[in-house]
Design an enzyme around this catalytic site. Structure first.
Site, PDB file in Angstrom:
ATOM      1  N   HIS A 322      65.299  33.606  -6.400  1.00 17.04           N
ATOM      2  CA  HIS A 322      64.835  34.990  -6.292  1.00 17.04           C
ATOM      3  C   HIS A 322      65.729  35.870  -5.436  1.00 17.04           C
ATOM      4  O   HIS A 322      65.661  37.094  -5.549  1.00 17.04           O
ATOM      5  CB  HIS A 322      63.400  35.027  -5.753  1.00 17.04           C
ATOM      6  CG  HIS A 322      62.389  34.752  -6.822  1.00 17.04           C
ATOM      7  ND1 HIS A 322      62.042  33.480  -7.194  1.00 17.04           N
ATOM      8  CD2 HIS A 322      61.685  35.589  -7.616  1.00 17.04           C
ATOM      9  CE1 HIS A 322      61.151  33.549  -8.171  1.00 17.04           C
ATOM     10  NE2 HIS A 322      60.918  34.813  -8.453  1.00 17.04           N
ATOM     11  N   GLY A 323      66.529  35.283  -4.608  1.00 10.42           N
ATOM     12  CA  GLY A 323      67.419  36.132  -3.821  1.00 10.42           C
ATOM     13  C   GLY A 323      68.149  35.369  -2.746  1.00 10.42           C
ATOM     14  O   GLY A 323      67.698  34.308  -2.291  1.00 10.42           O
TER      15      GLY A 323
END
Lengths: 473, 396
Positions: A322-323
């Site tokens: 996700h990041g």
């Protein structure tokens, strides 16, 4: 390019639909070529420079698939598979994580050089699609694509290119080669698209303003407990409506051009446990990790210890996907721990807890998760969580303003998030209803979709440009 | 829930594409506009492509911005959205404006009221002001700083309790800044004290319910304070009492900056007023060195158009000189931002020459260079409370 932009809606989509359907249905390859070229153009709008990366990903995964398909020996197949993993993970590593890793190292090793790379839009999505193709070819569940355009179209098809759902090659392979077109499918897709656009432009953006208002000032002006909970709830609504509306639009667009993508969300905020939440949230990602990481690692087949290890690997990777930030890693680990607790500590006793208590418990756990996800740093998340539990007092603060300002949008956002509309519609269509009602309902839904689209367009034009949250992943 | 009839689904499909096509043509062939009156800004112009911007995606972002600014029915849709928010949803704040029955106020961001930032910025700003003062005093002139309360400062109590009125920041910045001015020996006028001492009715008369600026009566009160300070410091200038002016109401509806953001959909009936000296005082006026009609008001060309705050002094003009040719009176320089306009519209009557600089637009010289060239007897810097310690925005 985002779907809720004038460029996409009035120029790109209009031109695409006209040209796509100008090609007779019997020339499917030509239609595929139109779809591929428009997909390339769609991606190029995010920067022509990044297009080369996408084309490289397509070419490389096509090559790995062909290599596996053509090789006779297991060793050679394995070599191609390993190469595919190295190249795909390498792409992610360089373009998504290099900056994070080097800056983390620089914080402990003085003078360590920090790499600065721009994040190509949708790289996580198309890299995972490319890998899934190679994995499926390796496992033999699909054959390798002889035509590179097939792989190109599969990876780059614009409805799902930059924000999912993560489509499996097996799910789309047959439709690339042979698909039917009907006005029913088109109309149904258009209605889904219009509802999706309205969901994003009217609801997600409105609740997003609440979340941004509270989270963005939290560092300098810690929110009171009610403000903090409202901010977390607003972000929970925002991220769901934002992401699911993008999936709605992607699925609708796909349907308009003859593709049928799987659902990506199944009303996750109706869940009674964290396990259930993750069965309903971003399903295409969860199943990807399940099929390509968890099961190959041994899943639950090698004892509880190994299963716990496997779960932690999967959830750490989910967080990292996700990041590139410690907050995402913590978010992933947090869910890994919660799922392990639910599975191994609570187990079947979960069913004995009254449903409302389970619902509230799940909601609180998810909200805490979103705070980790939304915060810029772990310390910021910690301070925010402290505020949620009263560290900055319990006055209503600006809650009254937010509730008054966004009353209608909040109610609509909650209804859109928790009422299972798709299931209700399905049940209604399966029920023997009086003829006038049965024939009116779909038209009523279509009319409502046009109304929602109109309001969404009005909001879109009135508001500033708002990129989708999931573009950064 | 699918439409089962083929004709029905065909109808929905064609209608969807038709809507897109109509919007496409309406956008492509709409009459080109360069300025948005309601937003008071130039619309984005068509972006020029270059290799770098195409490669990194900046060109397409700019293109989307352009298309958003020029989308079919844009103004109509924004107006409709505003009307719905105001009248249907009855939102407490619309388009960044707090909507009350009797006043329109800005929605305010929080600004840090504590910590070192305020103190450091206040000191830095006070030192700049003090350096201008030194420049003026170097040739025997006098200097005075005039702080005027902007609308949200005048009406802190009018904010709903659930909205931030920035009173903590206002108090902290004014306290720090005025303290610094005092320690540096800079003469200043704090018009907030005048407003705070006024009755509610008088406060409404001096300020505005629909605009950030004070009314011409607020401008007149500021002028009175300026003349008082001048006389106290030995630079004699005649004070014109309010009764020495003819007050005239502008018939056109007044569209303040707050009301403008709401497309005039929430009119409060406030009017603009003009003050003409009863005594005939001939004067000439130049804008940027070019002679223009001798007037301190620019009225709308027809009775139906909105009257804006730019009626005063013709709006924000980089440099204006009003010359009454009465050499026995002092000359003054008034510099600052748009708050100077309402003051200057009445103040000119007391001076030989009144020089006015809007430092946001004037770029030929620095303030010090201008002061050195003109050497006015008195120099006033007029700034509003929002930018007391700020350089950005109106604080430029």
């Amino acid at each position: 390019m985002v779907f809720t932009s004038i460029t996409f809606l009035l120029f790109f989509l209009t031109a695409f639909l006209i040209l796509y359907y100008a090609v007779p249905a019997r020339f499917l390859r030509a239609r595929n070529a139109v779809a591929f070229l428009f997909s390339i153009a769609f991606y190029a709008c995010g920067g022509v420079g990044y297009l080369f990366l996408l084309l490289f990903s397509v070419a490389a995964n096509y090559g790995f698939g062909a290599g596996i398909g053509r090789s006779r020996g297991k060793r050679a197949k394995k070599a191609f598979l390993a190469a595919a993993v190295v190249v795909n993970v390498g792409l992610l590593g360089v373009f998504k994580y290099a900056g994070f890793v080097t800056s983390s190292l620089a914080s402990v090793i003085s003078g360590f050089p920090v790499l600065k790379t721009a994040l190509p839009i949708g790289i996580s999505f198309y890299t995972f699609q490319g890998m899934s193709y190679v994995f499926d070819v390796y496992s033999g569940s699909v054959g390798w694509a002889k035509n590179p355009l097939t792989v190109g179209l599969y990876i780059s098809l614009f409805p799902q290119l930059v924000a999912g759902p993560i489509v499996r090659y097996a799910d789309i392979e047959s439709e690339i080669g042979e698909r039917s077109f009907s006005s029913r499918d088109f109309a149904s897709g258009a209605v889904r698209f219009m509802f999706g656009l309205g969901k994003k432009a009217i609801l997600a953006n409105s609740v997003g303003e609440i979340a941004d208002g509270i989270f963005n000032r939290a560092g300098a002006y810690p929110p009171t407990a009610p403000e903090a909970w409202l901010g977390a709830a607003a972000f929970a609504l925002q991220i769901y409506l934002d992401f699911s509306s993008y999936s709605d639009m992607a699925i609708g667009l796909g349907q308009m051009i003859g593709f049928h993508f799987k659902e990506n969300f199944d009303y996750p905020y109706d869940s009674l446990s964290v396990t259930e939440f993750w069965r309903r949230w971003h399903m295409s990602l969860s199943t990807w990790f399940r099929d390509y990481v968890y099961i190959p690692l041994g899943g639950n087949r090698k004892g509880p210890g190994r299963q716990i290890f496997n779960l932690m690997v999967v959830w750490t990777l989910t967080g990292i996907w996700h990041g590139a930030n410690w907050t995402f890693i913590l978010w992933g680990v947090y869910y890994g721990v919660l799922l392990i607790i639910e599975k191994f500590l609570i187990g079947k006793r979960l069913g004995m807890i009254p449903a409302p208590v389970r619902y509230v418990g799940t909601a609180v756990a998810v909200l805490i998760g979103w705070v980790l996800f939304r915060s810029a740093s772990i310390s910021e998340a910690w301070e925010y969580l402290r505020s949620m539990f009263g560290a900055s007092g319990g006055s209503l603060g600006e809650c009254v303003y937010y509730v008054k300002e966004y009353a209608l949008e909040l109610v609509a956002a909650v209804l859109a998030s928790v009422v299972p509309w798709r299931r209700i519609a399905k049940k209604l269509s399966e029920r023997p209803l009086p003829a006038p009602v049965a024939s009116f309902l779909p038209y009523g839904a279509a009319a409502l979709a046009f109304l929602v689209f109109g309001i969404g367009y009005m909001r879109m034009v009135s508001g500033s440009f708002t990129p989708f949250i999931y573009f950064q992943f | 829930m699918q439409i089962k009839s083929k004709i029905g689904s065909l109808f929905v499909s064609v209608l969807f594409v038709a809507v897109l096509v109509v919007l496409f043509f309406a956008t492509v062939f709409r009459q080109s506009e360069e300025f948005s009156f309601w937003e008071n800004r130039n619309l984005t112009s068509f972006p020029a492509a270059d290799t770098r911007s195409v490669m990194n995606g900046e060109y397409f972002t700019a293109l989307e911005k352009y298309l958003s600014d020029h989308a079919a029915g844009r103004t109509t849709l924004i107006k409709l959205n505003t009307k719905i928010d105001l009248d249907v949803l009855k939102k407490p704040a619309v388009n960044g404006i707090v909507v009350e029955d009797d006043i329109l106020l800005p929605v305010l961001d929080r600004l840090p009221a504590s910590g070192d930032t305020v103190a450091l910025k206040a000191r830095a700003e006070a030192e700049i002001v003090s350096s201008h003062r030194d420049k003026v005093e170097s040739y025997g002139g006098k200097y005075c700083y005039v702080a005027v309360p902007c609308q949200y400062v005048c009406f802190e109590d009018k904010y709903p309790t659930f909205l931030y009125n920035r009173s903590d920041y206002t108090e902290a910045t004014s306290k720090a800044f005025f303290g610094d001015l005092e320690s540096l020996g800079v003469d200043y006028i704090d018009m907030k004290k005048v407003i705070d001492g006024a009755t509610d009715a008088e406060k409404l008369r001096l300020s505005s319910t629909v605009d950030n600026h004070f009314s011409i009566f607020g401008g007149y009160r500021t002028y009175r304070e300026m003349i008082r300070v001048m006389n106290e410091n030995g630079v004699g200038a005649p004070l014109y009492e309010e009764k020495d002016f003819d007050v005239k109401e502008v018939e056109n509806p007044y569209l303040g900056s707050r009301g403008r953001k709401l497309f005039g959909y929430h009119p409060l009936g406030e009017k603009l007023y003009l003050m003409y000296p009863k005594e005939t005082i001939p004067f000439t006026r130049t804008n940027g060195g070019i002679a223009v009609a001798p007037s301190v008001y620019t009225l709308p060309s027809d009775p139906y158009s909105f009257a804006l705050y730019s009626v005063y002094m013709g709006g924000d003009i980089p440099e204006t000189v009003v010359d009454t040719g009465r050499e026995e009176l002092p000359s003054v320089l008034i510099y600052g931002d748009s708050f100077t306009n309402a003051v200057e519209s009445v103040a000119w009557v007391s001076f030989d020459k009144m020089y006015s600089l809007d430092m946001r637009y004037y770029g030929k010289m620095t303030v010090d260079e201008y002061i050195e060239q003109v050497r006015p007897d008195y120099v006033f810097c007029i700034r509003d409370y929002e930018v007391l310690i700020e350089r950005g925005g109106n604080g430029e």
